[in-house]
Design a protein around this motif. Sequence first.
Motif, mmCIF file in Angstrom:
data_model
loop_
_atom_site.group_PDB
_atom_site.id
_atom_site.type_symbol
_atom_site.label_atom_id
_atom_site.label_comp_id
_atom_site.label_asym_id
_atom_site.label_seq_id
_atom_site.Cartn_x
_atom_site.Cartn_y
_atom_site.Cartn_z
ATOM 1 N N SER A 1 0.826 -1.218 0.000
ATOM 2 C CA SER A 1 0.000 0.000 0.000
ATOM 3 C C SER A 1 0.850 1.253 0.000
ATOM 4 C CB SER A 1 -0.926 0.005 1.227
ATOM 5 O OG SER A 1 -0.215 0.317 2.411
ATOM 6 N N LEU A 2 2.028 1.185 0.599
ATOM 7 C CA LEU A 2 2.902 2.352 0.689
ATOM 8 C C LEU A 2 3.723 2.554 -0.573
ATOM 9 C CD1 LEU A 2 4.110 1.676 4.346
ATOM 10 C CD2 LEU A 2 2.561 3.498 3.620
ATOM 11 N N VAL A 3 3.835 1.504 -1.380
ATOM 12 C CA VAL A 3 4.565 1.618 -2.643
ATOM 13 C C VAL A 3 3.695 2.267 -3.724
ATOM 14 C CG1 VAL A 3 5.586 0.278 -4.536
ATOM 15 C CG2 VAL A 3 6.124 -0.295 -2.158
ATOM 16 N N VAL A 4 2.386 1.997 -3.697
ATOM 17 C CA VAL A 4 1.477 2.494 -4.739
ATOM 18 C C VAL A 4 1.549 4.014 -4.921
ATOM 19 C CG1 VAL A 4 -0.966 2.747 -5.379
ATOM 20 C CG2 VAL A 4 -0.105 0.536 -4.572
ATOM 21 N N PRO A 5 1.521 4.853 -3.849
ATOM 22 C CA PRO A 5 1.537 6.316 -4.054
ATOM 23 C C PRO A 5 2.840 6.846 -4.636
ATOM 24 C CG PRO A 5 0.742 5.764 -1.845
ATOM 25 C CD PRO A 5 1.330 4.530 -2.423
ATOM 26 N N LEU A 6 3.883 6.025 -4.679
ATOM 27 C CA LEU A 6 5.146 6.477 -5.255
ATOM 28 C C LEU A 6 5.046 6.655 -6.764
ATOM 29 C CD1 LEU A 6 7.659 4.210 -3.252
ATOM 30 C CD2 LEU A 6 6.758 6.469 -2.664
ATOM 31 N N PHE A 7 3.969 6.100 -7.353
ATOM 32 C CA PHE A 7 3.789 6.181 -8.803
ATOM 33 C C PHE A 7 2.835 7.296 -9.220
ATOM 34 C CE2 PHE A 7 5.031 1.821 -7.830
ATOM 35 C CZ PHE A 7 6.095 1.638 -8.701
ATOM 36 N N GLY A 8 2.351 8.091 -8.263
ATOM 37 C CA GLY A 8 1.461 9.202 -8.591
ATOM 38 C C GLY A 8 0.586 9.580 -7.420
ATOM 39 N N ASP A 9 -0.070 10.748 -7.531
ATOM 40 C CA ASP A 9 -0.946 11.194 -6.441
ATOM 41 C C ASP A 9 -2.352 11.503 -6.943
ATOM 42 O OD1 ASP A 9 -0.353 13.444 -7.903
ATOM 43 O OD2 ASP A 9 0.104 14.718 -6.189
ATOM 44 N N GLY A 10 -2.741 10.839 -8.044
ATOM 45 C CA GLY A 10 -4.090 11.018 -8.562
ATOM 46 C C GLY A 10 -5.133 10.454 -7.609
ATOM 47 N N TYR A 11 -6.381 10.852 -7.829
ATOM 48 C CA TYR A 11 -7.466 10.467 -6.925
ATOM 49 C C TYR A 11 -7.601 8.958 -6.823
ATOM 50 C CZ TYR A 11 -12.057 10.784 -4.669
ATOM 51 O OH TYR A 11 -13.104 10.681 -3.783
ATOM 52 N N TRP A 12 -7.608 8.266 -7.960
ATOM 53 C CA TRP A 12 -7.822 6.824 -7.945
ATOM 54 C C TRP A 12 -6.595 6.083 -7.422
ATOM 55 C CZ3 TRP A 12 -12.421 4.817 -8.102
ATOM 56 C CH2 TRP A 12 -13.452 5.557 -8.704
ATOM 57 N N VAL A 13 -5.407 6.617 -7.683
ATOM 58 C CA VAL A 13 -4.189 6.015 -7.130
ATOM 59 C C VAL A 13 -4.237 6.034 -5.605
ATOM 60 C CG1 VAL A 13 -1.685 6.273 -6.885
ATOM 61 C CG2 VAL A 13 -2.755 6.576 -9.127
ATOM 62 N N MET A 14 -4.648 7.176 -5.032
ATOM 63 C CA MET A 14 -4.709 7.287 -3.584
ATOM 64 C C MET A 14 -5.831 6.422 -2.999
ATOM 65 S SD MET A 14 -2.121 9.115 -3.205
ATOM 66 C CE MET A 14 -2.134 9.296 -1.431
ATOM 67 N N LEU A 15 -6.925 6.271 -3.745
ATOM 68 C CA LEU A 15 -7.994 5.375 -3.280
ATOM 69 C C LEU A 15 -7.496 3.936 -3.169
ATOM 70 C CD1 LEU A 15 -11.210 6.567 -5.191
ATOM 71 C CD2 LEU A 15 -10.752 6.743 -2.738
ATOM 72 N N VAL A 16 -6.739 3.490 -4.171
ATOM 73 C CA VAL A 16 -6.181 2.134 -4.136
ATOM 74 C C VAL A 16 -5.202 1.991 -2.978
ATOM 75 C CG1 VAL A 16 -4.720 0.486 -5.369
ATOM 76 C CG2 VAL A 16 -6.515 1.720 -6.599
ATOM 77 N N ALA A 17 -4.326 2.989 -2.817
ATOM 78 C CA ALA A 17 -3.320 2.938 -1.760
ATOM 79 C C ALA A 17 -3.967 2.875 -0.381
ATOM 80 C CB ALA A 17 -2.392 4.149 -1.857
ATOM 81 N N PHE A 18 -4.964 3.743 -0.143
ATOM 82 C CA PHE A 18 -5.613 3.776 1.163
ATOM 83 C C PHE A 18 -6.448 2.517 1.410
ATOM 84 C CE2 PHE A 18 -5.424 8.666 1.181
ATOM 85 C CZ PHE A 18 -4.186 8.625 1.817
ATOM 86 N N SER A 19 -6.988 1.934 0.346
ATOM 87 C CA SER A 19 -7.722 0.673 0.504
ATOM 88 C C SER A 19 -6.789 -0.439 0.968
ATOM 89 C CB SER A 19 -8.390 0.278 -0.809
ATOM 90 O OG SER A 19 -9.434 1.163 -1.144
ATOM 91 N N LEU A 20 -5.635 -0.568 0.315
ATOM 92 C CA LEU A 20 -4.659 -1.585 0.710
ATOM 93 C C LEU A 20 -4.132 -1.323 2.117
ATOM 94 C CD1 LEU A 20 -2.631 -2.010 -2.616
ATOM 95 C CD2 LEU A 20 -4.148 -3.695 -1.547
ATOM 96 N N LEU A 21 -3.937 -0.045 2.445
ATOM 97 C CA LEU A 21 -3.473 0.304 3.790
ATOM 98 C C LEU A 21 -4.503 -0.131 4.833
ATOM 99 C CD1 LEU A 21 -1.308 1.752 5.510
ATOM 100 C CD2 LEU A 21 -2.616 3.871 5.194
ATOM 101 N N GLY A 22 -5.775 0.074 4.529
ATOM 102 C CA GLY A 22 -6.835 -0.332 5.438
ATOM 103 C C GLY A 22 -6.917 -1.838 5.596
ATOM 104 N N ILE A 23 -6.799 -2.562 4.481
ATOM 105 C CA ILE A 23 -6.848 -4.026 4.541
ATOM 106 C C ILE A 23 -5.673 -4.561 5.363
ATOM 107 C CG2 ILE A 23 -6.656 -6.137 3.172
ATOM 108 C CD1 ILE A 23 -8.116 -4.583 0.905
ATOM 109 N N GLY A 24 -4.480 -4.064 5.075
ATOM 110 C CA GLY A 24 -3.296 -4.513 5.805
ATOM 111 C C GLY A 24 -3.400 -4.223 7.287
#
Length: 379
Positions: free
Chosen positions: A78-101
């Motif tokens: 989840s922490l690696v995903v935002p390194l590839f961008g800060d778009g709305y959907w990118v952050m949604l994916v990152a925060f979802s994985l962070l929540g699951i983890g």
Amino acid sequence: MQIVPVMFCFFVMGFVDLVGTASNFVKQDLSLTDSEANIFPSLVFFWFLLFSVPTGMLMNHIGRKRTVLLSIVITALSLVVPLFGDGYWVMLVAFSLLGIGNAVMQTSLNPLVSNLIRPDRLASTLTFGQFVKAIASFLAPILATWGATTLMPTFGLGWRVLFLIYAAVSVLAVAVLGATPIEEEKPDKASGIVECLKLLGTPFILICFLGIMCHVGIDVGTNTTAPKIIMERLGLPLEEAAFATSVYFIFRTIGCFLGAFLLRAMSQKLFFGISVLMMLAAMVMLFLCDSLTAIYVALGLIGFGNSNIFSVVFSQALLASPKEQNEVSGLMIMGLFGGTVFPLAMGFASDAIGQAGAVAVMTIGVAYLLFYTLKIRKV
């Protein structure tokens, strides 16, 4: 020495609290409203509703330690995903994985501690774990602000360098815990999800579940709303107002550290009651005060008061059903879904009447914890 790598995992658990700081920076970058920005912390804690109870079942099959290792791997991703961008959907994916983890981690890590600590020390040890967790929490806004303002190279990431630092720490945590042998007791039976949910029919387990919801709602709500209160009342920019989140976490860290010792010297009910009264006084201050010093004092009271709520409620629930600790742990962590309910309600309330509306929502949670104080059992 087995407790040291376990406490290191509590540090990784604290990474979830970066969501408050990150949501404010994303709001600024993407020009979002309060209710739109509050979707991010709400999304993180939404996954606790879906994954906590199944994680309790998973622990019965693969063990607590392996479940913790799996959770840290998901957190690192989840922490690696935002390194590839800060778009709305990118952050949604990152925060979802962070929540699951984090849902998987909190469900499995807390009962893992019970394998190493005797029952009368469980609450104080969990509180010390929350102290370690709080260190990561209050470092998050500091690292994000440093990344946004420093002249040092941050690989073009700006405030998102926070994710890179925490991802590296997560990888280290997997290595350290993986190399540590921990003996676990075998569960008597592998319960199903329905059997697990039936435990909510036990009145004491239910009020503990609601207590966890209120605790995390106040925690995430303060984390997210503190800078907005200062921006609304004093007109400071986000880069300066973001320090308010650090004030909250600094005092929460101090509270966890002191609580680890105080809970061994005084009754849980007395300590819990004092903590809740501190938060109630802070809510009154946030309604009435508009000076920076007074707001900081209020945030300090909330941080100190809320620092030991989780440990007391969680340990009370585990000790109430000693033969079903995996299942109870899943239910209690499902209560972190309060981190979804409260920010959403606070976002709509603040859009309607300003940040006083958000404070009113948190005050409801404090009032419930005052009621819960009367139900605490002697260990």
